[in-house]
Design a protein around this motif. Structure first.
Motif, PDB file in Angstrom:
ATOM      1  N   HIS A  34      13.411   1.146   6.694  1.00 20.83           N
ATOM      2  CA  HIS A  34      14.049   0.376   5.646  1.00 20.83           C
ATOM      3  C   HIS A  34      13.180  -0.754   5.154  1.00 20.83           C
ATOM      4  CE1 HIS A  34      14.781  -2.129   9.147  1.00 20.83           C
ATOM      5  NE2 HIS A  34      15.126  -3.113   8.351  1.00 20.83           N
ATOM      6  N   LYS A  35      12.069  -1.030   5.866  1.00 18.13           N
ATOM      7  CA  LYS A  35      11.195  -2.120   5.487  1.00 18.13           C
ATOM      8  C   LYS A  35       9.997  -1.648   4.671  1.00 18.13           C
ATOM      9  CE  LYS A  35      13.066  -5.835   7.261  1.00 18.13           C
ATOM     10  NZ  LYS A  35      13.467  -6.969   6.407  1.00 18.13           N
ATOM     11  N   GLU A  36       9.824  -0.328   4.501  1.00 18.94           N
ATOM     12  CA  GLU A  36       8.684   0.185   3.763  1.00 18.94           C
ATOM     13  C   GLU A  36       9.120   0.657   2.385  1.00 18.94           C
ATOM     14  OE1 GLU A  36       5.170   2.473   5.423  1.00 18.94           O
ATOM     15  OE2 GLU A  36       6.408   4.077   4.574  1.00 18.94           O
ATOM     16  N   LEU A  37       8.432   0.182   1.370  1.00 18.08           N
ATOM     17  CA  LEU A  37       8.755   0.520  -0.003  1.00 18.08           C
ATOM     18  C   LEU A  37       7.604   1.342  -0.578  1.00 18.08           C
ATOM     19  CD1 LEU A  37      10.875  -0.100  -2.266  1.00 18.08           C
ATOM     20  CD2 LEU A  37       9.351  -1.977  -2.950  1.00 18.08           C
ATOM     21  N   VAL A  38       7.911   2.538  -1.081  1.00 15.40           N
ATOM     22  CA  VAL A  38       6.887   3.423  -1.638  1.00 15.40           C
ATOM     23  C   VAL A  38       6.957   3.350  -3.157  1.00 15.40           C
ATOM     24  CG1 VAL A  38       5.958   5.760  -1.691  1.00 15.40           C
ATOM     25  CG2 VAL A  38       7.089   4.924   0.385  1.00 15.40           C
ATOM     26  N   VAL A  39       5.883   2.863  -3.767  1.00 18.16           N
ATOM     27  CA  VAL A  39       5.852   2.612  -5.200  1.00 18.16           C
ATOM     28  C   VAL A  39       4.842   3.538  -5.872  1.00 18.16           C
ATOM     29  CG1 VAL A  39       5.459   0.894  -7.013  1.00 18.16           C
ATOM     30  CG2 VAL A  39       6.461   0.192  -4.821  1.00 18.16           C
ATOM     31  N   ALA A  40       5.322   4.370  -6.794  1.00 16.66           N
ATOM     32  CA  ALA A  40       4.439   5.157  -7.641  1.00 16.66           C
ATOM     33  C   ALA A  40       4.054   4.282  -8.821  1.00 16.66           C
ATOM     34  CB  ALA A  40       5.152   6.421  -8.123  1.00 16.66           C
ATOM     35  N   ALA A  41       2.755   4.130  -9.069  1.00 19.33           N
ATOM     36  CA  ALA A  41       2.322   3.184 -10.099  1.00 19.33           C
ATOM     37  C   ALA A  41       1.172   3.755 -10.917  1.00 19.33           C
ATOM     38  CB  ALA A  41       1.889   1.863  -9.458  1.00 19.33           C
ATOM     39  N   THR A  60       8.280 -11.494   1.769  1.00 23.10           N
ATOM     40  CA  THR A  60       9.528 -10.771   2.049  1.00 23.10           C
ATOM     41  C   THR A  60       9.515 -10.018   3.373  1.00 23.10           C
ATOM     42  OG1 THR A  60       8.824  -8.726   0.955  1.00 23.10           O
ATOM     43  CG2 THR A  60       9.861 -10.416  -0.427  1.00 23.10           C
ATOM     44  N   GLY A  61       8.333  -9.766   3.929  1.00 27.63           N
ATOM     45  CA  GLY A  61       8.236  -8.962   5.145  1.00 27.63           C
ATOM     46  C   GLY A  61       8.387  -7.473   4.888  1.00 27.63           C
ATOM     47  N   ILE A  62       8.459  -7.077   3.611  1.00 23.99           N
ATOM     48  CA  ILE A  62       8.621  -5.659   3.258  1.00 23.99           C
ATOM     49  C   ILE A  62       7.249  -5.057   2.991  1.00 23.99           C
ATOM     50  CG2 ILE A  62       9.623  -4.028   1.612  1.00 23.99           C
ATOM     51  CD1 ILE A  62      11.762  -6.220   1.020  1.00 23.99           C
ATOM     52  N   ASN A  63       6.892  -4.031   3.737  1.00 28.33           N
ATOM     53  CA  ASN A  63       5.623  -3.355   3.540  1.00 28.33           C
ATOM     54  C   ASN A  63       5.684  -2.491   2.282  1.00 28.33           C
ATOM     55  OD1 ASN A  63       2.943  -2.434   4.410  1.00 28.33           O
ATOM     56  ND2 ASN A  63       3.963  -0.474   4.756  1.00 28.33           N
ATOM     57  N   VAL A  64       4.620  -2.555   1.459  1.00 25.20           N
ATOM     58  CA  VAL A  64       4.560  -1.769   0.231  1.00 25.20           C
ATOM     59  C   VAL A  64       3.420  -0.766   0.333  1.00 25.20           C
ATOM     60  CG1 VAL A  64       4.380  -1.824  -2.277  1.00 25.20           C
ATOM     61  CG2 VAL A  64       5.359  -3.771  -1.070  1.00 25.20           C
ATOM     62  N   VAL A  65       3.720   0.479   0.025  1.00 27.49           N
ATOM     63  CA  VAL A  65       2.700   1.526  -0.061  1.00 27.49           C
ATOM     64  C   VAL A  65       2.636   1.974  -1.516  1.00 27.49           C
ATOM     65  CG1 VAL A  65       2.008   3.836   0.680  1.00 27.49           C
ATOM     66  CG2 VAL A  65       3.098   2.272   2.306  1.00 27.49           C
ATOM     67  N   PHE A  66       1.470   1.850  -2.131  1.00 30.20           N
ATOM     68  CA  PHE A  66       1.299   2.245  -3.525  1.00 30.20           C
ATOM     69  C   PHE A  66       0.655   3.627  -3.620  1.00 30.20           C
ATOM     70  CE2 PHE A  66       2.703  -1.571  -5.316  1.00 30.20           C
ATOM     71  CZ  PHE A  66       2.094  -2.668  -4.725  1.00 30.20           C
ATOM     72  N   ASN A  67       1.136   4.411  -4.569  1.00 28.07           N
ATOM     73  CA  ASN A  67       0.493   5.658  -4.941  1.00 28.07           C
ATOM     74  C   ASN A  67       0.116   5.545  -6.414  1.00 28.07           C
ATOM     75  OD1 ASN A  67       0.885   8.214  -2.871  1.00 28.07           O
ATOM     76  ND2 ASN A  67       2.270   6.503  -2.498  1.00 28.07           N
ATOM     77  N   PHE A  68      -1.185   5.344  -6.682  1.00 30.56           N
ATOM     78  CA  PHE A  68      -1.664   5.157  -8.039  1.00 30.56           C
ATOM     79  C   PHE A  68      -2.105   6.491  -8.631  1.00 30.56           C
ATOM     80  CE2 PHE A  68      -1.442   0.656  -8.002  1.00 30.56           C
ATOM     81  CZ  PHE A  68      -1.891   0.201  -6.773  1.00 30.56           C
TER      82      PHE A  68
END
Length: 268
Positions: A34-41, A60-68
């Motif tokens: 619930h702490k990992e956010l997957v962002v398509a960008a 925020t303590g929320i881990n972000v994983v980007f997919n560019f």
């Protein structure tokens, strides 16, 4: 009429996220899910979002994983069920199309920036086209743009070439990148003589570039839109990220990379 150019060079591009790299995300599991956010960008967001992602995680303590990648290809992945939580497209049409299919949360849709395009050459190149019309000169043996079949920045580049009256002359010399970041790589590695790329990538490069007038691509104004992907298990975190991008901190970073902010956008 769109025709494929005579020469196509594909160079794999691996882009690291602010907090990790992930070519195609697998569904998160475990206590930290619930702490990992997957962002398509969209690829033009790479430098800006790598900065924003670090600050967002710190605060925020929320881990972000980007997919560019290219907006069109990312949209196709969402249609196939890729487990993205949030989509930042380089053209609002992709978000609107996903909304028509019920694949994004409607009340999260919003234009977050407007992009610009530039003509880019290496810093050590003797060539520096000042205008799109200059690309007619055969001294530019290979010219790169993002693939207009699925990349908004490629669509804007094609329109600019057409309106400048040089499309027919340069088309046989075009090389397509899979996205605008890969297009810059083609020029930076010397595989092409010039490229039409995003301003956001140009300002952080060590190349030479000139801004292309927005009047040359009015049908593709690069109005960039975001939305939370329907069915995400991290809707609250995704909404937090949108709010952060739209905060004073987020806007300062976006402006640093040449994006026009929502309140400054004139054309619609």
């Amino acid at each position: 009429m769109y025709r494929r150019p005579a020469l196509i060079v594909i160079i794999p591009l691996l882009v690291a996220s602010a907090c990790g790299a992930l070519p195609f995300p697998s569904s998160p599991s475990g206590a930290a899910a619930h702490k990992e956010l997957v962002v398509a960008a969209a690829a033009d967001l790479t430098p800006a979002f790598n900065e924003i992602g670090v600050l967002f995680e710190e605060q925020t303590g929320i881990n972000v994983v980007f997919n560019f990648g290219s907006s069109g290809q990312l949209a196709q992945q969402i249609e196939r069920g890729a487990p993205f939580d949030l989509f930042y497209a380089a053209n609002k049409s992709f978000i609107e199309a996903l909304n028509d299919k019920g694949l994004v949360i409607t009340d999260t849709m919003e234009v977050y920036a407007q992009g610009r395009i530039t003509i880019w050459t290496r810093h050590d190149s003797p060539l520096q086209p000042a205008r799109v019309e200059d690309l007619r000169d055969p001294v530019y043996q290979r010219i790169a743009i993002a693939n207009p079949e699925h990349a908004p920045y490629g669509q804007a580049a094609q329109e600019a070439l057409e309106r400048a009256g040089v499309w027919d002359a340069v088309q046989p010399r075009l090389v397509f990148g899979e996205n605008v970041a890969q297009t810059l790589t083609l020029a930076d590695t010397g595989n092409v003589d010039a490229a039409i790329v995003a301003l956001s990538l140009s300002v952080q490069s060590n190349g030479k570039w000139n801004l292309i007038p927005a009047e040359l691509h009015p049908d593709h104004p690069l109005l960039q839109m975001a939305a939370v992907v329907a069915g995400t298990q991290r809707e609250a975190e995704a909404r937090q990220f949108i709010a952060f991008v739209n905060s004073a901190q987020g806007h300062a970073i976006m402006k640093k990379y040449g994006f026009i902010l929502p309140g400054e956008i004139v054309s619609r």
